[in-house]
Design a protein around this motif. Structure first.
Motif, short mmCIF file in Angstrom:
data_model
loop_
_atom_site.label_atom_id
_atom_site.label_comp_id
_atom_site.label_asym_id
_atom_site.label_seq_id
_atom_site.Cartn_x
_atom_site.Cartn_y
_atom_site.Cartn_z
N GLN A 8 0.81 -1.22 0.00
CA GLN A 8 0.00 0.00 0.00
C GLN A 8 0.85 1.28 0.00
N LEU A 9 2.16 1.11 0.00
CA LEU A 9 3.05 2.28 -0.08
C LEU A 9 3.23 2.64 -1.54
N ALA A 10 2.68 3.77 -1.93
CA ALA A 10 2.73 4.14 -3.34
C ALA A 10 3.02 5.62 -3.50
N ALA A 11 3.63 5.95 -4.62
CA ALA A 11 3.92 7.35 -4.97
C ALA A 11 2.64 8.02 -5.46
N GLN A 12 2.70 9.34 -5.62
CA GLN A 12 1.57 10.09 -6.16
C GLN A 12 1.30 9.68 -7.61
N SER A 13 0.03 9.54 -7.96
CA SER A 13 -0.34 9.24 -9.33
C SER A 13 0.04 10.39 -10.26
N THR A 14 0.44 10.06 -11.45
CA THR A 14 0.78 11.10 -12.44
C THR A 14 -0.43 11.57 -13.23
N VAL A 15 -1.57 10.87 -13.08
CA VAL A 15 -2.78 11.26 -13.83
C VAL A 15 -3.94 11.65 -12.92
N ASN A 16 -3.84 11.31 -11.64
CA ASN A 16 -4.92 11.60 -10.70
C ASN A 16 -4.35 12.37 -9.52
N ASN A 17 -4.79 13.60 -9.35
CA ASN A 17 -4.24 14.45 -8.30
C ASN A 17 -4.56 13.97 -6.89
N GLN A 18 -5.54 13.08 -6.74
CA GLN A 18 -5.88 12.58 -5.41
C GLN A 18 -5.76 11.06 -5.32
N GLY A 19 -4.88 10.48 -6.13
CA GLY A 19 -4.75 9.04 -6.12
C GLY A 19 -3.31 8.57 -6.03
N ARG A 20 -3.12 7.27 -6.06
CA ARG A 20 -1.81 6.65 -5.94
C ARG A 20 -1.32 6.14 -7.28
N GLY A 21 -0.02 6.06 -7.38
CA GLY A 21 0.59 5.56 -8.60
C GLY A 21 1.42 4.31 -8.32
N GLU A 22 2.66 4.35 -8.72
CA GLU A 22 3.54 3.19 -8.64
C GLU A 22 3.88 2.83 -7.19
N VAL A 23 3.86 1.54 -6.87
CA VAL A 23 4.18 1.06 -5.53
C VAL A 23 5.68 1.20 -5.26
N LEU A 24 6.00 1.67 -4.06
CA LEU A 24 7.41 1.83 -3.68
C LEU A 24 8.04 0.47 -3.40
N THR A 25 9.32 0.37 -3.68
CA THR A 25 10.03 -0.89 -3.44
C THR A 25 11.40 -0.58 -2.86
N GLY A 26 12.05 -1.64 -2.39
CA GLY A 26 13.44 -1.56 -1.97
C GLY A 26 13.73 -0.53 -0.90
N GLU A 27 14.82 0.21 -1.11
CA GLU A 27 15.28 1.17 -0.11
C GLU A 27 14.29 2.31 0.12
#
Length: 300
Positions: free
Chosen positions: A138-157
């Motif tokens: 559930q750890l995700a970066a800000q969406s590039t198309v939706n100002n109030q949504g999530r984008g790519e899931v964070l990984t690794g470090e």
């Protein structure tokens, strides 16, 4: 979650059923008082309810007794009421929930102002050291198309860095909260002041009472795939209880609200043009880019 004493209290309540003349939903009776876990420390519990599918048709017909002679007639009327956006018959059913949830989820939830709410008071009581810490997926970066949504899931470090910040910040804030309280012989701060230092991922609890019409509105928005995950899982847990409580009404709700689509006048015009064989572009549709994107997601 619930303490052993609270669980024992629930078991005792469920072990002593009482006869009643009121309408009873067997499906909801199975959920009554029981805690359904949500997130890492949260839950929802049905504390009380009023009405069932028959109460909806009874109100619509202003009739007596069971309200109808045939279940099929009940289902047809409920679907008609849902299809044509009737509201008051669904308001005849109510449910009261006990919810434990993170404060930032509660701030979203409270925007649904058509309910009665009583929240655990941090002016009178000391909040527990319980924080919502997202699961790695559930750890995700800000969406590039939706100002109030999530984008790519964070990984690794990067995922490890963010998790460490969430945990350390929450525990540091709670340490300072405890250190500021007027207790253990120090003057300190009153609870109503010390609480302002707590993070938004700390858990709170409330009782939330709502009628079925407004609950369906809540579920349509919050159980939707586009809703924020942390409130969506609460909505999904509530929806599972509602499905057992009023199965005919919930089936109509799933069909017409969750599974249906509302079309604007421009969207209807585009569909008619397409059916006539015309290739319609966004520029020629009269829709904004956002409207067009949503239209294409449904209709291709």
């Amino acid at each position: 979650m619930l303490t052993p004493d609270q669980l024992a209290e629930i078991d005792a309540a469920r072990a002593t059923p009482r006869p009643t003349l009121r309408a009873v939903s067997e499906g909801m009776e199975a959920h009554l008082y029981r805690a359904h876990p949500v997130l890492d420390h949260g839950f929802i519990r049905v504390i009380d309810y009023m009405g069932d599918d028959a109460a909806i048709v009874q109100a619509a017909r202003v009739s007596y007794g069971a309200g109808t002679k045939h279940v099929q007639n009940d289902e047809g009327l409920i679907r008609y009421l849902m299809r044509h956006w009737h509201s008051t018959p669904f308001e005849m059913c109510e449910v009261k929930l006990h919810v434990k949830l993170p404060v930032f989820v509660a701030r979203q939830w409270i925007r649904h102002r058509t309910a009665n709410v009583n929240e655990y008071s941090a002016r009178y009581s000391i909040l527990d050291r319980e924080f919502y810490i997202p699961a790695p997926e559930q750890l995700a970066a800000q969406s590039t198309v939706n100002n109030q949504g999530r984008g790519e899931v964070l990984t690794g470090e990067e995922a490890a860095r963010v998790l460490d910040l969430l945990k350390s910040d929450a525990n540091r804030a709670y340490d300072h909260y405890e250190a500021m309280l007027s207790q253990d012989g120090q003057q300190g701060l009153a609870r109503e002041l010390a609480r302002m230092n707590l993070p938004a991922n700390i858990y709170t609890q409330w009782y939330w009472k709502v009628d079925l019409h407004n609950l369906f509105h809540f579920l349509r928005l919050r159980a939707d795939a586009h809703a924020q995950y942390e409130i969506r899982v609460y909505a999904e847990a509530i929806a599972a209880c509602v499905k057992d409580w009023v199965p005919l009404a919930f089936a109509a709700f799933e069909d017409y609200r969750m599974g249906g689509v509302t079309l604007s006048g421009k969207a209807i015009a585009v569909l008619k043009r397409r059916l006539a064989g015309e290739a319609v572009t966004q520029e020629a549709s009269g829709m904004s880019k956002g409207e067009w994107r949503e239209f294409v997601e449904v209709w291709g």
